[in-house]
Design an enzyme around this catalytic site. Structure first.
Site, PDB file in Angstrom:
ATOM      1  N   HIS A  46     -14.737 -43.552  -0.247  1.00 29.27           N
ATOM      2  CA  HIS A  46     -15.243 -42.691  -0.631  1.00 29.27           C
ATOM      3  C   HIS A  46     -14.098 -41.649  -0.513  1.00 29.27           C
ATOM      4  O   HIS A  46     -13.298 -41.659   0.303  1.00 29.27           O
ATOM      5  CB  HIS A  46     -16.277 -42.332  -0.475  1.00 29.27           C
ATOM      6  CG  HIS A  46     -17.136 -42.958  -1.148  1.00 29.27           C
ATOM      7  ND1 HIS A  46     -18.820 -41.862  -0.538  1.00 29.27           N
ATOM      8  CD2 HIS A  46     -18.027 -44.074  -1.528  1.00 29.27           C
ATOM      9  CE1 HIS A  46     -19.721 -42.282  -1.605  1.00 29.27           C
ATOM     10  NE2 HIS A  46     -19.642 -43.727  -2.331  1.00 29.27           N
ATOM     11  N   GLU A  48     -14.168 -38.957   0.826  1.00 30.59           N
ATOM     12  CA  GLU A  48     -14.035 -38.102   2.376  1.00 30.59           C
ATOM     13  C   GLU A  48     -13.992 -39.638   3.027  1.00 30.59           C
ATOM     14  O   GLU A  48     -12.847 -39.116   4.135  1.00 30.59           O
ATOM     15  CB  GLU A  48     -15.552 -37.647   2.686  1.00 30.59           C
ATOM     16  CG  GLU A  48     -16.044 -36.702   1.109  1.00 30.59           C
ATOM     17  CD  GLU A  48     -17.212 -37.311   0.450  1.00 30.59           C
ATOM     18  OE1 GLU A  48     -16.360 -38.182  -0.155  1.00 30.59           O
ATOM     19  OE2 GLU A  48     -17.970 -37.139  -0.271  1.00 30.59           O
ATOM     20  N   CYS A  76     -22.742 -37.869   0.445  1.00 29.18           N
ATOM     21  CA  CYS A  76     -23.703 -38.710   0.383  1.00 29.18           C
ATOM     22  C   CYS A  76     -23.948 -39.098   2.278  1.00 29.18           C
ATOM     23  O   CYS A  76     -23.170 -37.802   3.098  1.00 29.18           O
ATOM     24  CB  CYS A  76     -23.031 -39.396  -0.196  1.00 29.18           C
ATOM     25  SG  CYS A  76     -22.121 -41.288   0.796  1.00 29.18           S
ATOM     26  N   CYS A  79     -21.229 -40.252   3.959  1.00 24.89           N
ATOM     27  CA  CYS A  79     -19.861 -39.769   4.415  1.00 24.89           C
ATOM     28  C   CYS A  79     -20.488 -38.766   5.387  1.00 24.89           C
ATOM     29  O   CYS A  79     -19.579 -37.975   6.152  1.00 24.89           O
ATOM     30  CB  CYS A  79     -19.210 -39.146   3.218  1.00 24.89           C
ATOM     31  SG  CYS A  79     -18.749 -40.369   2.365  1.00 24.89           S
TER      32      CYS A  79
END
Length: 142
Positions: A46, A48, A76, A79
């Site tokens: 992701h 992040e 999410c 993260c």
């Protein structure tokens, strides 16, 4: 947030869900990245996580105190957990994630009272621009 949106546009250009992230410290930009799970064949890639990994390498430290992460979409649970482990000081995100948002929408992980580290949160910065980018991406895929 403008830089994070530019990163999201890079993700979109590569067929990834358009989410971008930028980490800033007291001296300015540290790292920036975008979603890459499809390209990397890695469910943890992701925006992040990529950004935090890059920052750790750049700063030669797995802890990132005094930093702010700008993200185009509410993070999410994975993260959010990484942000806690990194001891991030602040998170600023644009659009809410109504299915898996772990900051304000579905869960509230970052400021859970049982945790020994809390992250300051601000949301809504350039939210419409981010949400429109996501809507356009998913509309094109249907």
């Amino acid at each position: 947030m403008s830089l994070a949106l530019q990163q999201a546009e890079l993700a979109q250009a590569q067929g990834e869900v358009p989410v971008g992230a930028v980490l800033v410290g007291p001296d300015g930009l540290i790292a920036q990245s975008f979603n890459q799970p499809i390209r990397r064949k890695d469910p943890t890639a992701h925006a992040e996580i990529n950004c935090l990994r890059d920052a750790g390498q750049i700063l030669n430290n797995y802890r990132l105190p005094g930093t702010t992460l700008y993200v185009t979409l509410e993070p999410c649970a994975m993260c959010a957990g990484a942000m806690i482990q990194a001891r991030l000081s602040r998170l600023v995100y644009a659009a809410p994630e109504h299915r898996s948002g772990a900051i304000d929408t579905v869960m509230q992980i970052l400021n859970h009272p049982a945790l020994n580290h809390h992250v300051e949160v601000r949301s809504g910065l350039m939210a419409e621009h981010s949400a429109q980018l996501l809507r356009d991406f998913f509309k094109a895929r249907r």
